[in-house]
Design an enzyme around this catalytic site. Structure first.
Site, short mmCIF file in Angstrom:
data_model
loop_
_atom_site.label_atom_id
_atom_site.label_comp_id
_atom_site.label_asym_id
_atom_site.label_seq_id
_atom_site.Cartn_x
_atom_site.Cartn_y
_atom_site.Cartn_z
CB CYS A 1 -0.98 -0.04 1.17
SG CYS A 1 -2.29 1.19 1.04
CG HIS B 1 -3.30 -3.57 3.39
ND1 HIS B 1 -2.33 -2.89 4.09
CD2 HIS B 1 -3.96 -2.63 2.67
CE1 HIS B 1 -2.39 -1.60 3.81
NE2 HIS B 1 -3.37 -1.41 2.94
CD GLU C 1 -0.55 -5.41 5.90
OE1 GLU C 1 -0.56 -5.99 4.80
OE2 GLU C 1 -0.73 -4.17 6.03
#
Lengths: 90, 272
Positions: free
Chosen positions: B101, B215, B217
């Site tokens: 990002c 994302h 994560e």
């Protein structure tokens, strides 16, 4: 000391959705005659005499603008005329 | 964690890979990135924007957020931070780097990846779970995925529209450097922001430097994310680090072969 203006605009081939939104808002306030808007950025720099034109290109092209998506112009604003003229008094 | 522990069975405690996570003023996702790294079996090493060295880490994650308040352009100020000089030097010597990002924006601004991320075509901040197709499974960060696997991970950004010159896009496609592409049918799927050629993520020519807007994560376990598909990236890089460590000197000479021969363990993130 000198004053330098740097204007940065998004390249013509890159979509500028903010410009499109502004254009739509202009229509809403009755300004039908405007056919396109491109939004950019304006920087005023105070630089000392050691800053060369090459330095200014570095400043504009390396940080103030991203050459991948933006183009820019660097303009040295003549200090004498500015100092004596109406711009400082404004 | 037991499920995760099983996935990391090849990783010994003594030589646990150390993966750095950079925090800039305004970074938001460093904590989740560090957690994803730990959950995938590696050690997360915090790195600070004002530091000038990388503490000897085996890889670096540049996480998401709004570094420096997105002043000037998203990622533009962070790209000039002291830690980024170290990252650029190390990346040029072959250190794996992942930008997520805002991290992707920073890597583009720093010149480590080509192109730029600009305002979404619809001007909206888009926050949703997004289907992606993994287009290249030979990069350092994607070797754990099955070819053409479709994965579901969150995205959340306002400046996520990938743009580059046509010649650059052709080069990326030709060299297999498009890692992730937006896919999916339906009202909230497919290309969310007008990204050219539906590109969600790309890599450097050697597959070690990667960036993507969504994302991974945030998708590491079913409790807090839509899937655990995101683990695949963090496991992939550890395979590479393991192979590189074993091969030591040979690793620098034969990086292209290393990614291809990396052990394909349990595949994270293939849609059944």
């Amino acid at each position: 000391m000198a004053r330098v203006a740097v204007d940065v605009v998004i390249k013509p081939e890159i979509l500028d959705p903010q410009g499109k939104a502004i254009l739509a808002a202009l229509k809403r306030i009755g300004q039908q005659g405007v056919s396109a808007v491109r939004q950019g950025k304006h920087f005023d720099l105070e630089v000392d005499d050691s800053v060369s034109d090459a330095d200014l290109e570095e400043i504009a092209g390396h940080l103030l603008a991203n050459p991948v998506i933006e183009s820019w112009t660097v303009t040295r604003v003549a200090q004498e005329t500015v100092g004596a003229g109406s711009e400082d008094a404004r | 964690m037991t499920q995760v522990a099983a996935k990391m069975n090849a990783v010994g405690a003594a030589n646990t890979p150390r993966i750095g996570v950079i925090t800039f003023p305004g970074t938001l996702d460093d904590v989740d990135a560090a957690r994803a790294i730990r959950c995938s079996g590696a050690q997360a090493v915090p790195l600070w924007h004002a530091d000038a060295d990388l503490a000897g880490v085996d890889a670096v994650v540049v996480p998401g957020g709004f570094s420096y308040g997105d002043y000037l352009r998203a990622g533009a100020i962070a790209a000039q931070a002291p830690i980024m000089h170290a990252v650029i030097d190390a990346a040029r010597r072959g250190l794996p780097v992942l930008g997520i990002c805002n991290g992707f924006q920073i890597l583009c601004e720093a010149g480590l990846l080509p192109g730029a991320l600009v305002r979404n075509a619809g001007l909206r901040f888009i926050c949703r779970d997004q289907w992606l197709r993994v287009e290249n499974t030979s990069s350092v960060w994607t070797s754990r995925f099955e070819p053409a696997a479709e994965i579901l991970i969150p995205m959340k950004n306002a400046e996520g529209r990938y743009v580059a010159a046509e010649s650059v896009l052709d080069e990326l496609e030709g060299e297999g450097r498009v890692l992730f592409r937006y896919v999916g049918d339906g009202p909230a799927q497919g290309n969310p922001n007008g990204a050219l050629r539906d590109i969600a993520g790309i890599s450097s020519a050697d597959g070690k430097i990667a960036g993507l807007m969504p994302h991974p994560e945030h998708a590491i376990d079913a409790l807090t994310g839509p899937t655990d598909d995101g683990l695949g990236l963090f496991l992939s890089v550890q395979d590479w680090i393991g192979t590189a460590t074993a091969a030591t000197i040979a690793a620098t000479a034969g990086t292209a072969a290393t990614a291809g021969t990396a052990a394909r363990g349990p595949t994270a993130g293939a849609r059944g």
